[in-house]
Design a protein around this motif. Structure first.
Motif, PDB file in Angstrom:
ATOM      1  N   GLU A 291     -77.237 -28.768 -87.117  1.00  0.00           N
ATOM      2  CA  GLU A 291     -78.600 -28.504 -86.661  1.00  0.00           C
ATOM      3  C   GLU A 291     -78.784 -28.920 -85.204  1.00  0.00           C
ATOM      4  OE1 GLU A 291     -82.553 -27.107 -87.328  1.00  0.00           O
ATOM      5  OE2 GLU A 291     -80.820 -27.048 -88.664  1.00  0.00           O
ATOM      6  N   GLY A 292     -78.268 -30.110 -84.860  1.00  0.00           N
ATOM      7  CA  GLY A 292     -78.412 -30.601 -83.490  1.00  0.00           C
ATOM      8  C   GLY A 292     -77.692 -29.737 -82.478  1.00  0.00           C
ATOM      9  N   SER A 293     -76.478 -29.319 -82.797  1.00  0.00           N
ATOM     10  CA  SER A 293     -75.720 -28.491 -81.853  1.00  0.00           C
ATOM     11  C   SER A 293     -76.309 -27.089 -81.742  1.00  0.00           C
ATOM     12  CB  SER A 293     -74.246 -28.437 -82.250  1.00  0.00           C
ATOM     13  OG  SER A 293     -74.081 -28.024 -83.588  1.00  0.00           O
ATOM     14  N   LEU A 294     -76.883 -26.563 -82.816  1.00  0.00           N
ATOM     15  CA  LEU A 294     -77.548 -25.266 -82.745  1.00  0.00           C
ATOM     16  C   LEU A 294     -78.799 -25.339 -81.855  1.00  0.00           C
ATOM     17  CD1 LEU A 294     -77.217 -24.083 -86.454  1.00  0.00           C
ATOM     18  CD2 LEU A 294     -76.159 -23.002 -84.458  1.00  0.00           C
ATOM     19  N   GLU A 295     -79.523 -26.430 -81.950  1.00  0.00           N
ATOM     20  CA  GLU A 295     -80.697 -26.610 -81.081  1.00  0.00           C
ATOM     21  C   GLU A 295     -80.291 -26.600 -79.614  1.00  0.00           C
ATOM     22  OE1 GLU A 295     -83.842 -26.648 -81.597  1.00  0.00           O
ATOM     23  OE2 GLU A 295     -83.992 -26.793 -83.783  1.00  0.00           O
ATOM     24  N   VAL A 296     -79.143 -27.229 -79.311  1.00  0.00           N
ATOM     25  CA  VAL A 296     -78.649 -27.222 -77.933  1.00  0.00           C
ATOM     26  C   VAL A 296     -78.322 -25.800 -77.488  1.00  0.00           C
ATOM     27  CG1 VAL A 296     -76.724 -27.914 -76.435  1.00  0.00           C
ATOM     28  CG2 VAL A 296     -77.788 -29.591 -77.952  1.00  0.00           C
ATOM     29  N   LEU A 297     -77.706 -25.013 -78.368  1.00  0.00           N
ATOM     30  CA  LEU A 297     -77.362 -23.630 -78.019  1.00  0.00           C
ATOM     31  C   LEU A 297     -78.584 -22.830 -77.601  1.00  0.00           C
ATOM     32  CD1 LEU A 297     -74.821 -22.510 -80.768  1.00  0.00           C
ATOM     33  CD2 LEU A 297     -74.341 -23.131 -78.406  1.00  0.00           C
ATOM     34  N   VAL A 298     -79.680 -23.038 -78.308  1.00  0.00           N
ATOM     35  CA  VAL A 298     -80.891 -22.250 -78.061  1.00  0.00           C
ATOM     36  C   VAL A 298     -81.723 -22.823 -76.916  1.00  0.00           C
ATOM     37  CG1 VAL A 298     -83.095 -21.546 -79.087  1.00  0.00           C
ATOM     38  CG2 VAL A 298     -80.988 -21.396 -80.423  1.00  0.00           C
ATOM     39  N   ASN A 299     -81.800 -24.150 -76.830  1.00  0.00           N
ATOM     40  CA  ASN A 299     -82.718 -24.780 -75.884  1.00  0.00           C
ATOM     41  C   ASN A 299     -82.034 -25.533 -74.747  1.00  0.00           C
ATOM     42  OD1 ASN A 299     -85.075 -24.044 -77.455  1.00  0.00           O
ATOM     43  ND2 ASN A 299     -84.437 -25.614 -78.922  1.00  0.00           N
ATOM     44  N   GLY A 300     -80.690 -25.587 -74.756  1.00  0.00           N
ATOM     45  CA  GLY A 300     -79.976 -26.331 -73.734  1.00  0.00           C
ATOM     46  C   GLY A 300     -79.932 -25.601 -72.399  1.00  0.00           C
ATOM     47  N   LEU A 301     -79.242 -26.225 -71.449  1.00  0.00           N
ATOM     48  CA  LEU A 301     -79.126 -25.685 -70.105  1.00  0.00           C
ATOM     49  C   LEU A 301     -77.704 -25.204 -69.843  1.00  0.00           C
ATOM     50  CD1 LEU A 301     -81.095 -28.402 -68.087  1.00  0.00           C
ATOM     51  CD2 LEU A 301     -81.944 -26.214 -68.954  1.00  0.00           C
ATOM     52  N   GLU A 302     -77.594 -24.174 -69.059  1.00  0.00           N
ATOM     53  CA  GLU A 302     -76.285 -23.648 -68.665  1.00  0.00           C
ATOM     54  C   GLU A 302     -75.804 -24.417 -67.429  1.00  0.00           C
ATOM     55  OE1 GLU A 302     -74.756 -19.542 -66.646  1.00  0.00           O
ATOM     56  OE2 GLU A 302     -76.145 -19.353 -68.350  1.00  0.00           O
ATOM     57  N   LYS A 303     -74.643 -25.078 -67.556  1.00  0.00           N
ATOM     58  CA  LYS A 303     -74.121 -25.873 -66.453  1.00  0.00           C
ATOM     59  C   LYS A 303     -72.638 -25.564 -66.236  1.00  0.00           C
ATOM     60  CE  LYS A 303     -77.326 -29.733 -67.231  1.00  0.00           C
ATOM     61  NZ  LYS A 303     -77.461 -31.199 -67.418  1.00  0.00           N
TER      62      LYS A 303
ATOM     63  N   ILE B  84     -57.011 -27.899 -59.950  1.00  0.00           N
ATOM     64  CA  ILE B  84     -58.392 -27.888 -60.423  1.00  0.00           C
ATOM     65  C   ILE B  84     -59.069 -26.577 -60.035  1.00  0.00           C
ATOM     66  CG2 ILE B  84     -59.457 -28.905 -58.355  1.00  0.00           C
ATOM     67  CD1 ILE B  84     -60.288 -29.880 -61.988  1.00  0.00           C
ATOM     68  N   TRP B  85     -59.868 -26.060 -60.952  1.00  0.00           N
ATOM     69  CA  TRP B  85     -60.729 -24.911 -60.686  1.00  0.00           C
ATOM     70  C   TRP B  85     -62.179 -25.407 -60.823  1.00  0.00           C
ATOM     71  CZ3 TRP B  85     -58.751 -19.747 -63.255  1.00  0.00           C
ATOM     72  CH2 TRP B  85     -57.507 -19.412 -62.691  1.00  0.00           C
ATOM     73  N   PRO B  86     -62.794 -25.796 -59.719  1.00  0.00           N
ATOM     74  CA  PRO B  86     -64.123 -26.431 -59.796  1.00  0.00           C
ATOM     75  C   PRO B  86     -65.200 -25.485 -60.323  1.00  0.00           C
ATOM     76  CG  PRO B  86     -63.075 -26.823 -57.652  1.00  0.00           C
ATOM     77  CD  PRO B  86     -62.282 -25.752 -58.348  1.00  0.00           C
ATOM     78  N   GLY B  87     -66.010 -25.989 -61.243  1.00  0.00           N
ATOM     79  CA  GLY B  87     -67.177 -25.254 -61.732  1.00  0.00           C
ATOM     80  C   GLY B  87     -66.879 -23.879 -62.277  1.00  0.00           C
ATOM     81  N   HIS B  88     -65.692 -23.697 -62.858  1.00  0.00           N
ATOM     82  CA  HIS B  88     -65.246 -22.355 -63.218  1.00  0.00           C
ATOM     83  C   HIS B  88     -65.785 -21.866 -64.561  1.00  0.00           C
ATOM     84  CE1 HIS B  88     -62.548 -19.396 -61.477  1.00  0.00           C
ATOM     85  NE2 HIS B  88     -62.141 -19.061 -62.685  1.00  0.00           N
ATOM     86  N   LEU B  89     -66.167 -22.799 -65.435  1.00  0.00           N
ATOM     87  CA  LEU B  89     -66.640 -22.421 -66.771  1.00  0.00           C
ATOM     88  C   LEU B  89     -68.093 -22.843 -66.944  1.00  0.00           C
ATOM     89  CD1 LEU B  89     -65.967 -21.386 -69.684  1.00  0.00           C
ATOM     90  CD2 LEU B  89     -65.399 -23.764 -70.243  1.00  0.00           C
ATOM     91  N   ARG B  90     -68.924 -21.913 -67.413  1.00  0.00           N
ATOM     92  CA  ARG B  90     -70.328 -22.230 -67.696  1.00  0.00           C
ATOM     93  C   ARG B  90     -70.467 -22.594 -69.175  1.00  0.00           C
ATOM     94  NH1 ARG B  90     -73.319 -17.119 -66.560  1.00  0.00           N
ATOM     95  NH2 ARG B  90     -71.308 -16.162 -67.048  1.00  0.00           N
ATOM     96  N   VAL B  91     -71.094 -23.732 -69.431  1.00  0.00           N
ATOM     97  CA  VAL B  91     -71.233 -24.252 -70.792  1.00  0.00           C
ATOM     98  C   VAL B  91     -72.695 -24.575 -71.058  1.00  0.00           C
ATOM     99  CG1 VAL B  91     -70.419 -25.984 -72.440  1.00  0.00           C
ATOM    100  CG2 VAL B  91     -68.923 -25.250 -70.586  1.00  0.00           C
ATOM    101  N   ILE B  92     -73.146 -24.329 -72.306  1.00  0.00           N
ATOM    102  CA  ILE B  92     -74.506 -24.677 -72.708  1.00  0.00           C
ATOM    103  C   ILE B  92     -74.514 -26.129 -73.152  1.00  0.00           C
ATOM    104  CG2 ILE B  92     -76.473 -24.080 -74.155  1.00  0.00           C
ATOM    105  CD1 ILE B  92     -75.515 -21.897 -72.168  1.00  0.00           C
ATOM    106  N   LEU B  93     -75.283 -26.959 -72.449  1.00  0.00           N
ATOM    107  CA  LEU B  93     -75.281 -28.407 -72.681  1.00  0.00           C
ATOM    108  C   LEU B  93     -76.697 -28.927 -72.932  1.00  0.00           C
ATOM    109  CD1 LEU B  93     -72.870 -29.536 -69.810  1.00  0.00           C
ATOM    110  CD2 LEU B  93     -72.327 -29.041 -72.178  1.00  0.00           C
ATOM    111  N   PRO B  94     -76.789 -30.113 -73.546  1.00  0.00           N
ATOM    112  CA  PRO B  94     -78.112 -30.728 -73.712  1.00  0.00           C
ATOM    113  C   PRO B  94     -78.777 -30.957 -72.360  1.00  0.00           C
ATOM    114  CG  PRO B  94     -76.443 -31.881 -75.022  1.00  0.00           C
ATOM    115  CD  PRO B  94     -75.711 -30.920 -74.140  1.00  0.00           C
ATOM    116  N   GLU B  95     -80.089 -30.889 -72.324  1.00  0.00           N
ATOM    117  CA  GLU B  95     -80.824 -31.061 -71.067  1.00  0.00           C
ATOM    118  C   GLU B  95     -80.497 -32.385 -70.410  1.00  0.00           C
ATOM    119  OE1 GLU B  95     -84.973 -30.288 -71.024  1.00  0.00           O
ATOM    120  OE2 GLU B  95     -84.828 -28.634 -72.441  1.00  0.00           O
ATOM    121  N   LYS B  96     -80.236 -33.429 -71.216  1.00  0.00           N
ATOM    122  CA  LYS B  96     -80.012 -34.766 -70.658  1.00  0.00           C
ATOM    123  C   LYS B  96     -78.537 -35.096 -70.484  1.00  0.00           C
ATOM    124  CE  LYS B  96     -84.330 -36.636 -72.531  1.00  0.00           C
ATOM    125  NZ  LYS B  96     -84.943 -37.686 -73.383  1.00  0.00           N
ATOM    126  N   ALA B  97     -77.671 -34.096 -70.601  1.00  0.00           N
ATOM    127  CA  ALA B  97     -76.243 -34.346 -70.400  1.00  0.00           C
ATOM    128  C   ALA B  97     -75.993 -34.813 -68.979  1.00  0.00           C
ATOM    129  CB  ALA B  97     -75.441 -33.076 -70.682  1.00  0.00           C
TER     130      ALA B  97
END
Length: 298
Positions: free
Chosen positions: A111-123, A283-296
């Protein structure tokens, strides 16, 4: 008021990661999205035709977010396809260790990880490109831990018992590696039990290998484990304590070339890759976009 965008999620599910049945996870995902304006499609990985079938599903469904449901190996595999499709990666931790999910502060519950998917931020986060062909999101290593990964994969027992048996086999067969490490800024020669390419701080077990690691700082660390007493090995692999700083060296790097005198066990993000004598990484800086919690903290 403008209506929020309705998103399409494609879940790539490893049904056997962590040695657990994922049927309850599938029903949980469907139940969650019944209450959402967003839509979801589920794709079960079979370990046989995934490299061809998953891209077909991505092309036909055209998701806004591609979600890995499994452990670190599953996340690595799905991340490669998210990169190719140029879409953000979501993570549902469902493996035995879930090191990358812990590193990114993604909740362990469905439930918690699904909430992050829907309401998290792309970083954006960094990747380590290994030998020009593969990407490491989390931790890769040469030596003892890679040997443990191999033994664990070969064993019939999962969970802590299977892990403990693998540790005992590693302890009986551990050998020093003689290495040349070239970071571009310096070349060093070392005898070591392990060398880690660390994009993150800790293994999925919670054992801290790289205290100052950051998945979004534009560099990685080459961690050299020079000495390991029996007690320190047990503390590391059984009790998941941090490595003793007296026995390690850490070299910050944006690239590295490592050569070993004899073939050594090698793994990337929990996936055993055989025995090697040489590798390059950058290193490939910032190469992958991931959905993360707002407070990550990234």
């Amino acid at each position: 008021m403008q209506e929020a965008k309705k998103l399409k999620f494609l879940f790539a599910i490893n049904p056997i990661s962590g040695g657990q049945d994922k049927s309850t996870w599938e029903s949980g995902i469907r139940a969650f999205f019944e209450k959402q304006p967003h839509s979801a499609e589920l794709f079960l990985l079979d370990g046989k035709n995934d490299d061809t079938e998953l891209p077909k599903h991505i092309e036909s469904y055209r998701p806004d977010r591609l979600v890995a449901v499994g452990g670190d190996g599953t996340i690595k595999f799905v991340a490669e396809h998210a990169l190719n499709a140029k879409i953000p990666l979501g993570i549902i931790p469902a493996g035995s260790a879930n090191g990358m999910a812990k590193e990114l502060n993604i909740p362990a519950t469905l439930e918690g990880s699904l909430e992050v998917l829907v309401n998290g931020l792309e970083k954006p986060i960094d990747l380590i490109c290994v030998n020009g062909t593969e990407h490491c999101l989390h931790l890769s290593d040469i030596g003892m831990n890679a040997q443990l990964v191999k033994y664990f994969d070969e064993g019939k027992m999962r969970g802590k018992i299977g892990y403990a048996r693998g540790v005992l086999r590693v302890l009986m067969r551990r050998r020093l590696l003689k290495l040349q490490i070239n970071t571009g800024d310096e070349v060093v020669h070392r005898a070591a039990f392990m060398v880690v390419l660390a994009n993150a701080r800790m293994y999925g077990t919670g054992a801290v290998i790289n205290p100052d690691g950051d998945v979004a700082d534009g560099k990685f660390e080459v961690v050299v484990i020079r000495k390991l007493s029996l007690l320190s090995i047990l503390r590391m692999f059984i009790h998941f304590r941090p490595f003793d700083p007296k026995y390690i060296e850490i070299f910050p790097a944006t690239s590295v070339h490592i050569v070993t005198k004899r073939k050594a066990y090698f793994q990337i993000d929990g996936e055993y890759r055989g025995r090697i004598r040489e590798l390059t990484a950058e290193i490939w800086p910032g190469h992958l976009r991931v959905i993360l919690p707002e407070k990550a903290k990234i």
